[in-house]
Design a protein around this motif. Sequence first.
Motif, mmCIF file in Angstrom:
data_model
loop_
_atom_site.group_PDB
_atom_site.id
_atom_site.type_symbol
_atom_site.label_atom_id
_atom_site.label_comp_id
_atom_site.label_asym_id
_atom_site.label_seq_id
_atom_site.Cartn_x
_atom_site.Cartn_y
_atom_site.Cartn_z
ATOM 1 N N LEU A 1 18.307 -11.657 -12.207
ATOM 2 C CA LEU A 1 16.886 -11.929 -11.950
ATOM 3 C C LEU A 1 16.069 -10.643 -12.104
ATOM 4 N N PRO A 2 14.852 -10.740 -12.631
ATOM 5 C CA PRO A 2 14.008 -9.541 -12.674
ATOM 6 C C PRO A 2 13.536 -9.175 -11.263
ATOM 7 N N TYR A 3 13.589 -7.906 -10.926
ATOM 8 C CA TYR A 3 13.104 -7.479 -9.610
ATOM 9 C C TYR A 3 12.752 -6.010 -9.666
ATOM 10 N N GLU A 4 11.971 -5.590 -8.688
ATOM 11 C CA GLU A 4 11.574 -4.189 -8.593
ATOM 12 C C GLU A 4 12.092 -3.667 -7.256
ATOM 13 N N ALA A 5 12.826 -2.556 -7.300
ATOM 14 C CA ALA A 5 13.439 -2.025 -6.070
ATOM 15 C C ALA A 5 12.649 -0.818 -5.572
ATOM 16 N N HIS A 6 12.324 -0.837 -4.283
ATOM 17 C CA HIS A 6 11.616 0.275 -3.641
ATOM 18 C C HIS A 6 12.556 0.944 -2.646
ATOM 19 N N THR A 7 12.586 2.272 -2.650
ATOM 20 C CA THR A 7 13.441 3.000 -1.709
ATOM 21 C C THR A 7 12.743 3.145 -0.367
ATOM 22 N N ARG B 1 0.842 -1.208 0.000
ATOM 23 C CA ARG B 1 0.000 0.000 0.000
ATOM 24 C C ARG B 1 0.871 1.249 0.000
ATOM 25 N N ARG B 2 1.953 1.175 0.738
ATOM 26 C CA ARG B 2 2.849 2.345 0.834
ATOM 27 C C ARG B 2 3.868 2.364 -0.303
ATOM 28 N N TRP B 3 4.348 1.173 -0.699
ATOM 29 C CA TRP B 3 5.312 1.058 -1.790
ATOM 30 C C TRP B 3 4.689 0.151 -2.862
ATOM 31 N N PRO B 4 3.811 0.718 -3.697
ATOM 32 C CA PRO B 4 3.077 -0.110 -4.657
ATOM 33 C C PRO B 4 4.002 -0.716 -5.720
ATOM 34 N N ALA B 5 3.660 -1.892 -6.173
ATOM 35 C CA ALA B 5 4.472 -2.580 -7.189
ATOM 36 C C ALA B 5 3.969 -2.232 -8.578
ATOM 37 N N ALA B 6 4.916 -1.905 -9.471
ATOM 38 C CA ALA B 6 4.545 -1.717 -10.875
ATOM 39 C C ALA B 6 4.347 -3.086 -11.515
ATOM 40 N N ASN B 7 5.149 -4.050 -11.077
ATOM 41 C CA ASN B 7 5.044 -5.408 -11.626
ATOM 42 C C ASN B 7 5.029 -6.421 -10.462
ATOM 43 N N PRO B 8 3.838 -6.727 -9.941
ATOM 44 C CA PRO B 8 3.754 -7.577 -8.747
ATOM 45 C C PRO B 8 4.184 -9.017 -8.969
ATOM 46 N N ASP B 9 4.418 -9.400 -10.230
ATOM 47 C CA ASP B 9 4.801 -10.795 -10.495
ATOM 48 C C ASP B 9 6.285 -11.048 -10.293
ATOM 49 N N ARG C 1 26.539 -1.779 -10.571
ATOM 50 C CA ARG C 1 25.101 -1.477 -10.718
ATOM 51 C C ARG C 1 24.408 -1.597 -9.355
ATOM 52 N N GLY C 2 24.679 -2.699 -8.667
ATOM 53 C CA GLY C 2 23.984 -2.974 -7.397
ATOM 54 C C GLY C 2 24.229 -1.912 -6.345
ATOM 55 N N LEU C 3 25.407 -1.300 -6.377
ATOM 56 C CA LEU C 3 25.740 -0.290 -5.362
ATOM 57 C C LEU C 3 24.844 0.950 -5.442
ATOM 58 N N THR C 4 24.181 1.131 -6.569
ATOM 59 C CA THR C 4 23.358 2.335 -6.751
ATOM 60 C C THR C 4 21.854 2.031 -6.603
ATOM 61 N N ILE C 5 21.522 0.809 -6.175
ATOM 62 C CA ILE C 5 20.108 0.380 -6.137
ATOM 63 C C ILE C 5 19.695 0.061 -4.700
ATOM 64 N N PRO C 6 18.526 0.587 -4.287
ATOM 65 C CA PRO C 6 17.657 1.511 -5.013
ATOM 66 C C PRO C 6 18.208 2.935 -4.966
ATOM 67 N N ALA C 7 17.663 3.791 -5.799
ATOM 68 C CA ALA C 7 18.073 5.197 -5.764
ATOM 69 C C ALA C 7 17.793 5.751 -4.374
ATOM 70 N N ARG C 8 18.619 6.706 -3.939
ATOM 71 C CA ARG C 8 18.479 7.225 -2.558
ATOM 72 C C ARG C 8 17.136 7.888 -2.319
ATOM 73 N N ALA C 9 16.589 8.534 -3.310
ATOM 74 C CA ALA C 9 15.263 9.157 -3.117
ATOM 75 C C ALA C 9 14.514 9.202 -4.436
ATOM 76 N N GLN D 1 10.144 -8.362 -5.224
ATOM 77 C CA GLN D 1 10.084 -6.987 -4.717
ATOM 78 C C GLN D 1 11.174 -6.804 -3.660
ATOM 79 N N LEU D 2 12.013 -5.772 -3.859
ATOM 80 C CA LEU D 2 13.092 -5.474 -2.906
ATOM 81 C C LEU D 2 12.782 -4.146 -2.228
ATOM 82 N N TYR D 3 12.852 -4.133 -0.894
ATOM 83 C CA TYR D 3 12.627 -2.921 -0.097
ATOM 84 C C TYR D 3 13.945 -2.624 0.585
ATOM 85 N N SER D 4 14.597 -1.522 0.183
ATOM 86 C CA SER D 4 15.983 -1.378 0.608
ATOM 87 C C SER D 4 16.446 0.067 0.511
#
Length: 232
Positions: free
Chosen positions: A43-49, A11-19, A224-232, A22-25
Amino acid sequence: MFDLAEFPISRRWPAANPDILQLYSFPTPNGVKVSILLEELGLPYEAHTVTLSDADVKSPEFLSLNPNNKIPAIIDPDGPDGQPLALFESGAILLYLAEKSGRFIGETAADKARVVQWLMFQMGGVGPMFGQLGFFYKFAGAEIADPRPRDRYIAEARRILAVLDGQLATRDWIAGDYSVADIAIAPWLRGLDYYGAREVLGWDGFPNVVAYLDRFLARPAVQRGLTIPARA
Ligand SMILES: N[C@@H](CCC(=O)N[C@@H](CS)C(=O)NCC(=O)O)C(=O)O
């Protein structure tokens, strides 16, 4: 049928692709362990800040995923037996993804045991000790007049660097082949520069550690990984 909306965090960090996973980080040493591994695995994943502010990590939505209010956390919609799996604690996430993909965990039972050994060394030693060093050397604890906490963590961090330097004298990666143990340890070595603690620790006196960190940082997936997720 899996519905990510059943997880309050979405609800707070909605997924663009729920399949997809999902990474919360946030891009701290603990956070980037997971994004680096996911980049290595392709692997395909979606990163949430999720910032480290109480408004994020102590929000009811984040606490519903990690009651310990710390990043990183994941939801894998395609977990064991096809069921979604929510996980926190970076070491547990690394092990889960490495086991699931069969990569970066060693080949034989003995290899795997050694990877887990060095991963635990990071989780129980490198991370907590370097983290306390950061607090007492750079952050709020640096204002404390009593030198004992600072000296204790400086000495302990030096001791850990010596252990790593000895192990790396005869190998490129901490447990043999490149593994989740390296993905856990190296971001914390990089963090010492951010703490401004290299000089006080005598960083240049650990040449095998210095070369190891350079080797790690040269990997494209790490960059690449060091910059994920974006800081804001
Ligand atoms: N043992 C945990 C530690 C995670 C951790 O310390 N995360 C920090 C950022 S590096 C955090 O979320 N801090 C926020 C807080 O404590 O409120 C892990 O490895 O996942």
